[in-house]
Design a protein around this motif. Structure first.
Motif, PDB file in Angstrom:
ATOM      1  N   GLU A  47      -3.032   8.744   5.244  1.00  0.00           N
ATOM      2  CA  GLU A  47      -3.756   7.582   4.746  1.00  0.00           C
ATOM      3  C   GLU A  47      -4.204   6.669   5.880  1.00  0.00           C
ATOM      4  O   GLU A  47      -5.304   6.121   5.853  1.00  0.00           O
ATOM      5  N   ARG A 107       2.080  11.725   4.077  1.00  0.00           N
ATOM      6  CA  ARG A 107       1.068  11.124   3.209  1.00  0.00           C
ATOM      7  C   ARG A 107       0.638   9.757   3.728  1.00  0.00           C
ATOM      8  O   ARG A 107      -0.545   9.411   3.721  1.00  0.00           O
ATOM      9  N   ARG A 117      -8.322   8.949   7.284  1.00  0.00           N
ATOM     10  CA  ARG A 117      -9.321   8.507   6.301  1.00  0.00           C
ATOM     11  C   ARG A 117     -10.017   7.260   6.776  1.00  0.00           C
ATOM     12  O   ARG A 117      -9.474   6.508   7.549  1.00  0.00           O
ATOM     13  N   LEU A 144       1.256   4.002  -2.954  1.00  0.00           N
ATOM     14  CA  LEU A 144       0.875   5.369  -2.601  1.00  0.00           C
ATOM     15  C   LEU A 144       1.991   6.349  -2.942  1.00  0.00           C
ATOM     16  O   LEU A 144       1.730   7.463  -3.419  1.00  0.00           O
ATOM     17  N   ARG A 155       0.834  -1.208   0.000  1.00  0.00           N
ATOM     18  CA  ARG A 155       0.000   0.000   0.000  1.00  0.00           C
ATOM     19  C   ARG A 155       0.868   1.258   0.000  1.00  0.00           C
ATOM     20  O   ARG A 155       0.609   2.211  -0.736  1.00  0.00           O
TER      21      ARG A 155
END
Length: 400
Positions: free
Chosen positions: A396, A392, A400, A336, A332
């Motif tokens: 994530e 970032r 979120r 990303l 992931r």
């Protein structure tokens, strides 16, 4: 996200740049719970206070700054360590803590609101340079190392870990560990893979299994000028053979072996030693290769000791198994960030925590490829890229 991040990184970095720095070597002497590291821990608290983040301790020397409820669950953990190897580089460890605080700033500047709590950690004694056991704080937190054994560890001056800590370590904290949903550690790369890939940031796939073994060689102390060569029982000969054997066996297996520390008694130029102690650091891509390497070195030391008339004791001090970081989390992150994925032979607190919760690591490019040395480096622009990548990732995972 702000455009002046390299400058803000440099301003924050300069606040700690001189703490524990040796004027002669240019390297750092930031041993766990000594004055330079205590100053860095005070800096950690000041940074947290500046941002309104309450700080807690776990009773093992580990510090935690909380964005969100300190008692909250499903939290995302990030951070690294302050301590160094003798005359080590500036970035190994502190970069992950400085970057974590600046990543919080980036998230807040972007208007992010955490859904999960975010926790910045400073782990104690990651390098093992003072008390001999690497990742001591994370091993205690997770229960890998018993508190009683950790309490009795002593530094070269005879000070115990319990005395340096100010009391008996708490040991395993399952209720604290259970609050964390993931751990992401940012670290300077300890190699040249990102230089070769022309990438400022990478994602770790695995940590090679590795460990430390002590070998004590006992012989007969005697006079260097009056003892015939044929009559000597010289432990230095056995020790020297062991160093060469470790080098050969590692090369044959595509592994790594290092003897970077030695203690000699009585340590006099005109005396045959009575005892020589060496420490073997061994690492390999898989457990079988590591075991084969260590067994071969042990056997060759024993055989040489018989020839030299010496005795050898071989003691395992710490072993970390192969760490394959969480595939889903690493994949992931790589997607990303559009970043290369690479393994590492270096140990980290992330390697200990990976056995207990989903864990990932980000690496920042090191243009020299050198680590555990004053030559270790990273540019401000690459550090800023690492902070943006960490922000970032944390957004994530927490927002979120």
């Amino acid at each position: 996200m702000s455009d002046d991040l390299p400058g803000r990184f440099r301003a924050s970095w300069n606040e700690i740049a001189l703490l524990g720095r040796d004027a002669d070597s240019g390297g750092y002497l930031r041993y766990a719970l000594t004055e330079p590291e205590l100053q860095l821990r005070a800096w950690f608290r000041a940074q947290a206070e500046r941002r309104g983040l309450p700080v807690t301790e776990d009773g093992n020397g580990n510090l935690f700054a909380h964005w969100g409820d300190p008692e909250g669950t499903d939290a995302v953990l990030t951070g690294s360590h302050f301590d160094s190897v003798p005359h080590g580089g500036a970035y190994d460890g502190p970069l992950g803590i400085v970057s974590a605080f600046l990543a919080v700033d980036e998230l807040r500047a972007a208007g992010a609101t955490e859904v999960r709590p975010l926790v910045v950690a400073a782990f104690v004694e990651e390098e093992g340079a003072r008390f001999g056991v690497p990742c001591l704080g994370s091993r205690l937190l997770t229960g890998v190392l018993p508190a009683d054994r950790a309490a009795g560890l002593r530094d070269a001056a005879g000070v115990s870990f319990a005395d340096a800590l100010g009391g008996q370590p708490a040991g395993a904290r399952p209720e604290l560990l259970g609050r964390f949903a993931a751990f992401v550690e940012l670290h300077v790369e300890q190699g040249r893979a990102l230089v070769d890939a022309d990438a400022p940031v990478g994602v770790a796939s695995a940590i090679w299994p590795h460990g430390r073994w002590r070998f004590d060689v006992v012989g007969e102390g005697n006079h260097a000028g009056t003892t015939r060569m044929a009559d000597r029982r010289d432990p230095m000969l056995t020790y020297a053979f062991g160093v060469l054997a470790a080098n050969k066996e590692a090369r044959l297996r595509g592994a790594h072996a290092t003897v970077g520390r030695v203690a000699v008694e009585p340590n006099a130029t005109n005396a045959i030693p009575s005892k020589v102690t060496g420490w073997l650091d061994a690492r390999a891509a898989d457990p079988e290769t590591l075991t084969g390497l260590v067994d071969a070195v042990r056997a060759k030391l024993a055989e040489r000791a018989r020839r030299d008339g010496t005795e050898v004791g071989f003691t395992e001090e710490s072993v970390t198994p192969l760490v394959a970081f969480d595939d889903d989390l690493a994949g992931r992150l790589a997607g990303l960030l559009d970043a290369p994925v690479l393994p590492t032979g270096a140990g980290h607190d992330a390697g200990v925590l990976a056995a207990h919760l989903p864990t990932a690591m980000l690496f920042v490019r090191n243009p020299t490829g050198v680590s555990h040395s004053p030559a270790e480096a990273a540019s401000d622009d690459d550090c800023a890229a690492g902070i943006r990548a960490l922000a970032r990732v944390l957004e994530e995972l927490t927002c979120r």
